[in-house]
Design a protein around this motif. Structure first.
Motif, short mmCIF file in Angstrom:
data_model
loop_
_atom_site.label_atom_id
_atom_site.label_comp_id
_atom_site.label_asym_id
_atom_site.label_seq_id
_atom_site.Cartn_x
_atom_site.Cartn_y
_atom_site.Cartn_z
N GLY A 776 0.81 -1.20 0.00
CA GLY A 776 0.00 0.00 0.00
C GLY A 776 0.85 1.26 0.00
O GLY A 776 2.08 1.24 -0.10
N GLU A 777 0.18 2.39 0.16
CA GLU A 777 0.87 3.68 0.13
C GLU A 777 1.80 3.82 1.32
O GLU A 777 2.92 4.30 1.19
N MET A 778 1.33 3.41 2.51
CA MET A 778 2.18 3.50 3.70
C MET A 778 3.38 2.55 3.60
O MET A 778 4.49 2.90 4.02
N GLY A 779 3.17 1.40 2.98
CA GLY A 779 4.28 0.48 2.80
C GLY A 779 5.34 1.04 1.86
O GLY A 779 6.56 0.88 2.10
N ARG A 780 4.91 1.73 0.81
CA ARG A 780 5.88 2.34 -0.11
C ARG A 780 6.70 3.42 0.61
O ARG A 780 7.92 3.52 0.43
N LEU A 781 6.04 4.22 1.41
CA LEU A 781 6.76 5.27 2.14
C LEU A 781 7.76 4.67 3.13
O LEU A 781 8.88 5.16 3.29
N ARG A 782 7.34 3.59 3.78
CA ARG A 782 8.23 2.96 4.76
C ARG A 782 9.45 2.33 4.09
O ARG A 782 10.57 2.43 4.58
N ILE A 783 9.23 1.69 2.91
CA ILE A 783 10.36 1.11 2.18
C ILE A 783 11.31 2.21 1.71
O ILE A 783 12.54 2.06 1.77
N THR A 784 10.75 3.34 1.28
CA THR A 784 11.60 4.44 0.82
C THR A 784 12.49 4.96 1.94
O THR A 784 13.68 5.22 1.76
N GLN A 785 11.90 5.07 3.12
CA GLN A 785 12.68 5.52 4.27
C GLN A 785 13.76 4.50 4.64
O GLN A 785 14.91 4.86 4.93
N ASP A 786 13.41 3.23 4.58
CA ASP A 786 14.40 2.19 4.90
C ASP A 786 15.51 2.14 3.85
O ASP A 786 16.67 1.81 4.17
N LEU A 787 15.19 2.42 2.60
CA LEU A 787 16.23 2.46 1.57
C LEU A 787 17.25 3.55 1.85
O LEU A 787 18.46 3.37 1.61
N ALA A 788 16.79 4.70 2.35
CA ALA A 788 17.74 5.76 2.71
C ALA A 788 18.63 5.33 3.87
O ALA A 788 19.85 5.56 3.86
N ASP A 789 18.00 4.71 4.89
CA ASP A 789 18.80 4.23 6.02
C ASP A 789 19.75 3.11 5.58
O ASP A 789 20.90 3.02 6.06
N PHE A 790 19.28 2.28 4.67
CA PHE A 790 20.08 1.19 4.16
C PHE A 790 21.32 1.71 3.42
O PHE A 790 22.44 1.20 3.60
N GLU A 791 21.11 2.73 2.62
CA GLU A 791 22.24 3.33 1.89
C GLU A 791 23.26 3.92 2.86
O GLU A 791 24.48 3.76 2.67
N LEU A 792 22.80 4.58 3.89
CA LEU A 792 23.72 5.16 4.88
C LEU A 792 24.51 4.08 5.61
O LEU A 792 25.72 4.22 5.83
N ALA A 793 23.85 2.99 5.97
CA ALA A 793 24.54 1.92 6.68
C ALA A 793 25.60 1.27 5.80
O ALA A 793 26.71 0.96 6.26
N LEU A 794 25.29 1.08 4.53
CA LEU A 794 26.28 0.48 3.63
C LEU A 794 27.44 1.43 3.35
O LEU A 794 28.59 0.99 3.19
N GLU A 795 27.17 2.73 3.28
CA GLU A 795 28.26 3.70 3.10
C GLU A 795 29.25 3.62 4.26
O GLU A 795 30.47 3.64 4.06
N GLN A 796 28.74 3.51 5.47
CA GLN A 796 29.61 3.39 6.63
C GLN A 796 30.39 2.07 6.61
O GLN A 796 31.58 2.03 6.97
N LEU A 797 29.76 0.98 6.15
CA LEU A 797 30.44 -0.30 6.08
C LEU A 797 31.60 -0.24 5.08
O LEU A 797 32.71 -0.71 5.37
N VAL A 798 31.35 0.33 3.91
CA VAL A 798 32.40 0.43 2.89
C VAL A 798 33.53 1.33 3.38
O VAL A 798 34.71 1.04 3.15
#
Length: 948
Positions: A776-798
């Motif tokens: 749903g719409e809320m699920g899309r927003l939540r995935i988008t937010q998690d993708l941003a957090d995911f990108e930040l976590a991987l940047e720190q790992l690299v």
């Protein structure tokens, strides 16, 4: 002795002997003799003997003059200038007497004996032993003097209080320190003394061989240019048609075998040089086998100095050969330009140029000059007398001067001048004897049959081998020119046949390589010793192998640098082209080291590498990571060895030769670095990456526990109060990876793990998120937010992995591009228009910006979120968990290409099953019924683009 008179006397003696040998002038059948003839015969024999003695004395004088000039000159190449005219006159005398072949071969045999003496004086057990004893005694004396000097300085600076506090222990420590100091000084001094004495002995040997070789080359050169004025027979052809002496039979067989029955230009010098190489090989083999090989190590240690001296020797000989050929070409061009009527034909010009070399007074004076020694064709050739004939004179044309042909040349471009310049500079005049020289059709071929078209310019070892400072030839081109010369190839030996493998320097080179390999491989058996442990009952238990300490690795690095330093002329007495040879031995040693390291791994399975969910390494994995550190240290030593050996010791001075040698060494050591990298990746890094990614995959699979369902999000406090999925399940894992694993690995290996884990995480997370349905719409927003957090976590790992590349640069940026494109894909609204045809909907997807960066399987799975319930998800259709399905699409090493075809086959199976279900029950349609048709239209085109 007047050469003209001697030549005329020889011609007269030849006629007289021919007459006296006629049968009509001898006794008849009754034994009666002619009294007048018999009265003349003793006087004729006396004159004949006198002429022969004079000719023999001249020939011996020529050889002695060449020997003395070679010993007194700064370079042995000056010995070429030894009055070739007198030698030509002497050969003319022997030609008249009919003894030219015997005289020529006798001179060559004399030179061979001189070369054998030089070889025997150097390559014999007594000489090698004297060299070692002298160096050892001088090193001990120098070490004792230096130790005594340092002791006196320390005693004068010590205070009375310190002397009062000295005890027995202090005296023992002082003696121990003194012994260590003496040993260090002695080893350093002995190395220098041995290097100096080996170079001195090798240079003396090379000078002897060069002196003999240049004598033969001068003889060969004069024979090839000299012809009889009446018969026009070339002297070299006369010698060639005579039988080869037994001393040169081996060389003749070797040259015939190389020619393979083909026609090649006959060369007296080639026979001499190959015979010298055969003698040298036999002598070195006997020396290596002396006393059961007890001196083989000492003899092998001579090779760097011998190779350096041998290279100088070949360069000197090539200088003489090339310079003489260049001077001949220049003189021929000068004669052609000065010929009457402009020289209408090339044959006439070649004849004039060739004859000009044997011209009376062809020194460019403008008229025929009559000198006091050896003028006229019967008394020799003034062209031979002029050292410009051999390229070493400062008279005549300026292009033949020492400045243009020797070390004074900057680029060597004036060694081969054009005909106009040569003619203008020489001013040669043809004389009446110009017709006596036969034309030379092969004007571009030297007297020994080798091509002169590619002759290297500018003599001098530093100018030709290592390059000059201002625009000189580079080491790669000029070194190949010298190393491909026939003299160097013959001197190196080592052919495919058994006979060639024992000639030249090949035996001692083979012994040197074996000795160097033995020194490098000696510490390898002690690098990974087996560990043994027992329990309290005395039962043996399994223990991981021991690893080399940092001191062991430092010793190994020292050995590598010491072997490479043998190629440095200043520190090892060798020659810079030896770097590739020694580097190959180091590569072989590293391969053996990797074999030992492979046996020292724990051989643990991927399941037993990590302990608990916090990714704590087990003891076996800790051992393997320490082994990776050992291999990294060795790889670093190999990368730094060329720079530290050839360049760093001489800074701030800059040497193009040493920098080029360091570059060659780096290239030669690349196979060793590749071997280390392959071992670490296959046995440690790749299994560890798969073990880590398996844990990451389990954490990402929690997405399918209803994380992004609308009810779950609404039940969460405020929708975001409990934190996002990445923060709850992934951030901690990445922090554990960085702290427990990456921090214990070298940066070059930790960056590989960080990049692989980041690549797998992106593909796995995107594939898992696209399988969520309903979305749903809320699920899309939540995935988008998690993708941003995911990108930040991987940047720190690299970043913590020490990678020089950012997350957006890993794997050419493809994973990061898909991670960014998915955010746009989640909010695609193409199906909101209920009247839009499936074909148009598929076209609209293909026109989207994000379509080129997203994998086809991701688009397929995303469209399933709009589909009716009757269209089963791919993992439901295969009756497996979502985690298993994602692992089939994305391998644990981060590869994804193999899974796209599988995803499309599964998607088509789902669509076929949907069509069947819809035909039976088409009333319960809770989703968009166009999805199956869109998938069937869209799939082939996306896969086609993916393959491109």
């Amino acid at each position: 002795v007047d050469l003209r008179d001697l030549t005329r006397a020889a011609a007269s003696v030849a006629v007289m002997e021919e007459l006296l040998a006629h049968p009509d002038l001898n006794s008849d059948a009754d034994g009666n003799k002619i009294d007048v003839v018999e009265q003349m015969r003793p006087e004729a024999e006396r004159v004949s003997a006198a002429v022969r003695r004079a000719a023999a004395g001249l020939l011996a004088e020529q050889q002695q003059q060449q020997k003395n000039s070679a010993a007194a000159a700064t370079t042995a190449a000056v010995s070429v200038n030894a009055q070739p005219a007198r030698l030509g006159a002497t050969l003319q005398v022997y030609f008249h007497l009919g003894e030219l072949p015997q005289a020529a071969w006798g001179a060559v045999e004399s030179a061979l004996e001189a070369a054998e003496r030089a070889i025997g004086q150097f390559f014999n057990p007594a000489a090698v032993q004297r060299l070692m004893d002298s160096a050892i005694s001088e090193a001990k004396i120098s070490a004792e003097n230096e130790t005594s000097s340092s002791k006196d300085n320390s005693s004068s600076s010590s205070s009375a209080t310190d002397e009062g506090r000295k005890g027995v222990a202090g005296m023992v420590v002082s003696k121990s320190q003194k012994k260590k100091q003496f040993e260090a000084i002695y080893e350093r001094t002995l190395r220098k003394k041995l290097c100096a004495k080996r170079s001195e002995a090798a240079n003396k040997w090379a000078e002897g061989v060069v002196e003999a070789s240049l004598r033969v080359w001068t003889l060969h050169r004069v024979l090839s240019r000299k012809s009889d004025p009446t018969t026009r027979i070339n002297f070299l052809h006369v010698v060639q048609n005579s039988p080869v002496p037994d001393k040169f039979k081996q060389a003749e067989e070797k040259l015939n075998a190389k020619s393979n029955g083909g026609t090649s230009s006959w060369s007296m010098f080639a026979l001499f040089w190959n015979q010298v190489c055969i003698v040298l090989g036999a002598r070195t083999q006997r020396l290596l086998r002396y006393d059961g090989g007890s001196m083989s190590n000492d003899v092998a240690a001579l090779y760097p100095a011998i190779r350096s001296a041998a290279l100088d020797m070949v360069i000197t000989i090539n200088d003489a050969v090339r310079a003489g050929s260049a001077a001949s070409a220049a003189a021929a061009a000068a004669a052609a330009s000065a010929s009457p009527a402009g020289g209408s034909s090339s044959a006439a010009a070649a004849m004039a140029g060739s004859s000009a070399m044997l011209e009376d007074g062809a020194s460019g004076s403008g008229a025929t000059a009559i000198g006091s020694a050896g003028l006229g064709i019967m008394g020799g050739c003034d062209g031979l007398d002029d050292a410009a004939f051999l390229g070493w004179s400062d008279r005549g044309s300026g292009v033949n001067s020492l400045t243009s042909l020797g070390e004074g040349s900057s680029g060597g471009n004036n060694v081969y001048p054009d005909e106009a310049d040569a003619g203008a500079g020489s001013g040669g005049v043809l004389s009446a004897d110009s017709w006596t020289m036969a034309p030379d059709p092969a004007s571009d071929t030297m007297e020994d049959g080798r091509s002169n078209a590619s002759a290297p310019a500018s003599s001098g070892r530093m100018g030709r081998i290592a390059g000059t400072g201002g625009g000189g030839p580079s080491i790669s081109s000029t070194t190949s020119a010298i190393f491909s010369s026939v003299e160097w190839v013959a001197l190196q030996g080592g052919g495919s046949s058994t006979n060639e493998s024992g000639t030249g320097l090949f035996p001692i080179q083979r012994a040197f390589l074996e000795s160097s390999s033995k020194r490098l491989n000696e510490p390898l058996p002690y690098m990974f010793p087996e560990s043994v442990a027992v329990d309290e009952n005395g039962v043996a238990i399994t223990v991981l192998p021991s690893l080399p300490s940092r001191f062991d690795l430092a010793k190994l690095e020292k050995n590598i640098r010491e072997e490479l330093s043998l190629a440095d002329p200043r520190s090892g007495g060798g020659e810079l082209s030896m770097t590739s040879m020694i580097s190959q031995i180091i590569v072989d040693m590293v391969e053996l080291f990797c074999v030992e390291a492979k046996g020292a791994t724990s051989d643990i399975r991927e399941e037993g590498m990590l302990r608990s969910d916090k990714l704590i390494p087990t003891d076996a994995l800790t051992h393997d990571m320490k082994l990776a550190g050992v291999m990294s240290t060795l790889a670093t030593a190999l990368r730094n060895a060329p720079e530290n050996t050839f360049v760093a010791p001489y800074r701030p001075a800059q040497s193009p030769q040493n920098e080029e040698a360091a570059h060659m060494c780096q290239i030669a050591l690349l196979p060793a670095l590749h071997e280390i990298e392959t071992l670490v990746k296959n046995l440690i890094l790749n299994p560890l990456c798969r073990a880590i990614n398996a844990r990451v995959s389990t954490a990402i699979a929690k997405i399918h526990r209803g994380t992004y369902l609308e009810d779950t999000i609404l039940n969460d406090a405020g929708g975001m109060g409990g934190g996002g999925f990445v923060e709850q399940h992934l951030s901690g894992i990445y922090e554990s990876i960085a702290s427990n694993l990456l921090s214990n690995l070298p940066s070059e290996y930790s960056s590989v793990i960080a990049s692989t884990v980041a690549t797998y995480s992106i593909y796995s997370f995107v594939s898992s998120a696209s399988l969520v349905r309903p979305l749903g719409e809320m699920g899309r927003l939540r995935i988008t937010q998690d993708l941003a957090d995911f990108e930040l976590a991987l940047e720190q790992l690299v970043f913590k992995g020490g990678s020089g590349a950012a997350l957006s640069q890993i794997e050419n940026g493809k994973p990061y591009a898909e991670l960014r494109a998915v955010r746009q894909m989640l909010f695609w609204t193409g199906l909101e228009d209920k009247l839009l045809l499936p074909t148009d909907a598929a076209k609209s997807i293909l026109r989207e910006v994000w379509a080129k960066d997203v994998r086809p399987s991701t688009v397929f799975h995303f469209l399933f979120s709009f589909a009716p319930t009757l269209l089963s998800s791919p993992h439901h259709s295969k009756r497996i968990k979502a985690e298993e399905y994602v692992n089939a699409l994305v391998r644990l090493d981060g590869g994804v290409d193999d899974g796209e075809a599988t995803a499309w086959m599964t998607t088509m199976a789902c669509c076929d099953a949907y069509q069947q279900r819809e035909s039976v029950d088409n009333k319960n349609a809770d989703g968009d019924r166009r999805v199956a048709t869109i998938l069937m239209i869209l799939g082939p085109e996306l896969l086609r683009r993916r393959r491109q």
